[in-house]
Design an enzyme around this catalytic site. Sequence first.
Site, PDB file in Angstrom:
ATOM      1  N   HIS A   1       0.647  -1.253   0.031  1.00 11.23           N
ATOM      2  CA  HIS A   1       0.002   0.045  -0.075  1.00 11.23           C
ATOM      3  C   HIS A   1       0.892   1.177  -0.187  1.00 11.23           C
ATOM      4  O   HIS A   1       2.118   1.336   0.591  1.00 11.23           O
ATOM      5  CB  HIS A   1      -0.883   0.014   1.084  1.00 11.23           C
ATOM      6  CG  HIS A   1      -1.964   0.825   0.904  1.00 11.23           C
ATOM      7  ND1 HIS A   1      -2.044   2.178   1.194  1.00 11.23           N
ATOM      8  CD2 HIS A   1      -3.376   0.601   0.504  1.00 11.23           C
ATOM      9  CE1 HIS A   1      -3.340   2.623   1.018  1.00 11.23           C
ATOM     10  NE2 HIS A   1      -3.869   1.702   0.499  1.00 11.23           N
TER      11      HIS A   1
ATOM     12  N   ASP B   1      -7.975  -5.366  -0.233  1.00 14.04           N
ATOM     13  CA  ASP B   1      -8.137  -6.351  -1.405  1.00 14.04           C
ATOM     14  C   ASP B   1      -8.105  -7.810  -1.334  1.00 14.04           C
ATOM     15  O   ASP B   1      -8.646  -8.598  -1.886  1.00 14.04           O
ATOM     16  CB  ASP B   1      -7.582  -5.794  -2.762  1.00 14.04           C
ATOM     17  CG  ASP B   1      -8.450  -4.600  -3.324  1.00 14.04           C
ATOM     18  OD1 ASP B   1      -9.566  -4.529  -2.962  1.00 14.04           O
ATOM     19  OD2 ASP B   1      -7.627  -3.564  -3.756  1.00 14.04           O
TER      20      ASP B   1
HETATM   21  N1  COA Z   1       3.944  -7.250  -5.183  1.00 14.45           N
HETATM   22  C1  COA Z   1       5.266  -7.365  -5.482  1.00 14.45           C
HETATM   23  N2  COA Z   1       5.887  -6.410  -4.858  1.00 14.45           N
HETATM   24  C2  COA Z   1       5.408  -5.298  -4.422  1.00 14.45           C
HETATM   25  C3  COA Z   1       4.078  -4.886  -4.264  1.00 14.45           C
HETATM   26  C4  COA Z   1       3.330  -6.146  -4.724  1.00 14.45           C
HETATM   27  N3  COA Z   1       1.869  -6.146  -4.432  1.00 14.45           N
HETATM   28  N4  COA Z   1       3.778  -3.985  -3.871  1.00 14.45           N
HETATM   29  C5  COA Z   1       5.046  -3.170  -3.467  1.00 14.45           C
HETATM   30  N5  COA Z   1       6.004  -3.803  -4.128  1.00 14.45           N
HETATM   31  C6  COA Z   1       7.420  -3.773  -4.108  1.00 14.45           C
HETATM   32  C7  COA Z   1       7.668  -3.135  -5.382  1.00 14.45           C
HETATM   33  O1  COA Z   1       7.947  -4.033  -6.530  1.00 14.45           O
HETATM   34  C8  COA Z   1       8.779  -2.086  -5.055  1.00 14.45           C
HETATM   35  O2  COA Z   1       9.958  -3.112  -5.021  1.00 14.45           O
HETATM   36  P1  COA Z   1      11.385  -2.526  -5.597  1.00 14.45           P
HETATM   37  O3  COA Z   1      11.729  -1.496  -4.600  1.00 14.45           O
HETATM   38  O4  COA Z   1      12.345  -3.749  -5.371  1.00 14.45           O
HETATM   39  O5  COA Z   1      11.420  -2.186  -6.851  1.00 14.45           O
HETATM   40  C9  COA Z   1       8.492  -1.937  -3.703  1.00 14.45           C
HETATM   41  O6  COA Z   1       7.808  -2.829  -2.944  1.00 14.45           O
HETATM   42  C10 COA Z   1       7.854  -0.422  -3.686  1.00 14.45           C
HETATM   43  O7  COA Z   1       6.635  -0.421  -4.562  1.00 14.45           O
HETATM   44  P2  COA Z   1       6.135   0.847  -5.144  1.00 14.45           P
HETATM   45  O8  COA Z   1       5.379   0.431  -6.329  1.00 14.45           O
HETATM   46  O9  COA Z   1       7.070   2.116  -5.154  1.00 14.45           O
HETATM   47  O10 COA Z   1       5.167   1.154  -3.912  1.00 14.45           O
HETATM   48  P3  COA Z   1       3.768   1.953  -4.247  1.00 14.45           P
HETATM   49  O11 COA Z   1       3.473   2.562  -2.965  1.00 14.45           O
HETATM   50  O12 COA Z   1       3.506   2.532  -5.509  1.00 14.45           O
HETATM   51  O13 COA Z   1       2.621   0.747  -4.317  1.00 14.45           O
HETATM   52  C11 COA Z   1       0.653  -0.260  -4.659  1.00 14.45           C
HETATM   53  C12 COA Z   1       1.412   0.722  -3.797  1.00 14.45           C
HETATM   54  C13 COA Z   1      -0.601  -0.576  -3.942  1.00 14.45           C
HETATM   55  C14 COA Z   1       0.424   0.128  -6.080  1.00 14.45           C
HETATM   56  C15 COA Z   1       1.481  -1.669  -4.869  1.00 14.45           C
HETATM   57  O14 COA Z   1       1.828  -2.037  -3.757  1.00 14.45           O
HETATM   58  C16 COA Z   1       0.860  -2.753  -5.511  1.00 14.45           C
HETATM   59  O15 COA Z   1       1.080  -2.714  -6.929  1.00 14.45           O
HETATM   60  N6  COA Z   1      -0.062  -3.860  -4.924  1.00 14.45           N
HETATM   61  C17 COA Z   1      -0.668  -4.614  -5.634  1.00 14.45           C
HETATM   62  C18 COA Z   1      -2.010  -4.269  -6.143  1.00 14.45           C
HETATM   63  C19 COA Z   1      -3.097  -3.951  -5.212  1.00 14.45           C
HETATM   64  O16 COA Z   1      -3.198  -4.650  -4.360  1.00 14.45           O
HETATM   65  N7  COA Z   1      -3.565  -2.663  -5.133  1.00 14.45           N
HETATM   66  C20 COA Z   1      -4.795  -2.471  -4.062  1.00 14.45           C
HETATM   67  C21 COA Z   1      -4.406  -1.265  -3.236  1.00 14.45           C
HETATM   68  S1  COA Z   1      -5.479  -1.107  -1.806  1.00 14.45           S
END
Ligand code: COA
Length: 363
Positions: A248, A299
């Site tokens: 998140h 989710d």
């Molecule tokens: N699965 C695998 N790796 C994940 C991840 C996930 N669900 N969420 C974050 N990471 C990892 C990223 O790959 C990244 O790793 P790295 O630094 O080695 O490249 C690190 O964690 C940070 O990720 P980042 O995309 O910068 O974090 P964010 O704050 O932008 O991500 C989300 C937030 C929600 C977009 C992300 O966690 C995600 O894509 N989750 C899956 C989708 C989901 O469940 N969405 C519902 C949200 S309520």
Amino acid sequence: MVALESRICFIDGKRGRLLYQGYDIRDLAERSTFEEVAYLLWNGRLPKAPELSELSGRLKDRRALPPPLVEELDRAPPTAGPMDVVRTAVSSLAMFEPGETRADASAIAGAERLTAVLPSILGHLQRRRLGLPPLRPRPDLSHAAYLLYAILDRDPSELETRAMDVALILHADHELNASTFAARVTASTLSDLYSAVTSAIGTLKGPLHGGANERVLELLDEIGSPDRVEEVVHAKLARKERLMGFGHRVYKVEDPRAAILREWSRRIGEAKGNLRYYELLRRLEDVVHREKRLYPNVDLYSGSVYALFGIPADLFTPIFAASRITGWTAHVLEEYQDLRLIRPTARYIGAVDLPYLPIAQRN
Ligand code: COA
């Protein structure tokens, strides 16, 4: 980055706390109802008994779809996805009910109308594709029970209704998430509530936002049995794929909504005599936390609850919309009250002062 000030929702990402208008989500999930939470989000305070019963009555009275909208929805091609149908229905409703679209505090009538009608839109599209007779609005049912009835074509049990009520409460608002921000940007131009909600629905559709719970179910089906969790997670992480339902932007600890829904996933699994999803999800949580230090978000467990009710996975995100409509519209009302055009700037990282070459000289 702080984009604006708001009184509606507070997230403490370090402590895993979520408040609606000052009330802890755990208290609301334990003791409140979706109708009461809708009132709270729109009005900034909990209702007194007559106020709650009047709102519940208005939501019940406004469930019917206008016939021209039904005709339009019936023209949707069978390939249209449910979120496309919902987005189009909300946008169309603005044409059929133009009186609801004022861009001021009176837009609360539109907020109630959209909240009341979304379960009917979901019910209509589900019945149409199953070839069932048209939906009859049921003024005897609570909002959560009506949503389940509209989709499932049966009266839900008390336990199912309470689980749905809790899921609706937990999804109702979440500060400046992407779809709410989209709604506020649209409202900040003094555009109408229905346009703001249409923007929000388009934004919620993406799998990184509202589409994640549907993908969680796909993941569970791909995994199949608890002994395959390690193997599938390792393979996905090796391919740098995202694991849906984890991570998140704001929470650095467990999302408090995930903890509540985990419990409901167990309760519904036990009631249905089917703990397969619950057990897979528990194992998945352990492995993902060990491998990536990621926590579950809202989710992860919601889809397992809906699937056990018999709801098809492509309706999970529309159900999210049927709940978040209250948060979106509360933010739109707040935007109209504290109006300031939202117009961020970008840090420019492109080229400057390039010489303009005539087209014949470019290679
Ligand atoms: N699965 C695998 N790796 C994940 C991840 C996930 N669900 N969420 C974050 N990471 C990892 C990223 O790959 C990244 O790793 P790295 O630094 O080695 O490249 C690190 O964690 C940070 O990720 P980042 O995309 O910068 O974090 P964010 O704050 O932008 O991500 C989300 C937030 C929600 C977009 C992300 O966690 C995600 O894509 N989750 C899956 C989708 C989901 O469940 N969405 C519902 C949200 S309520």
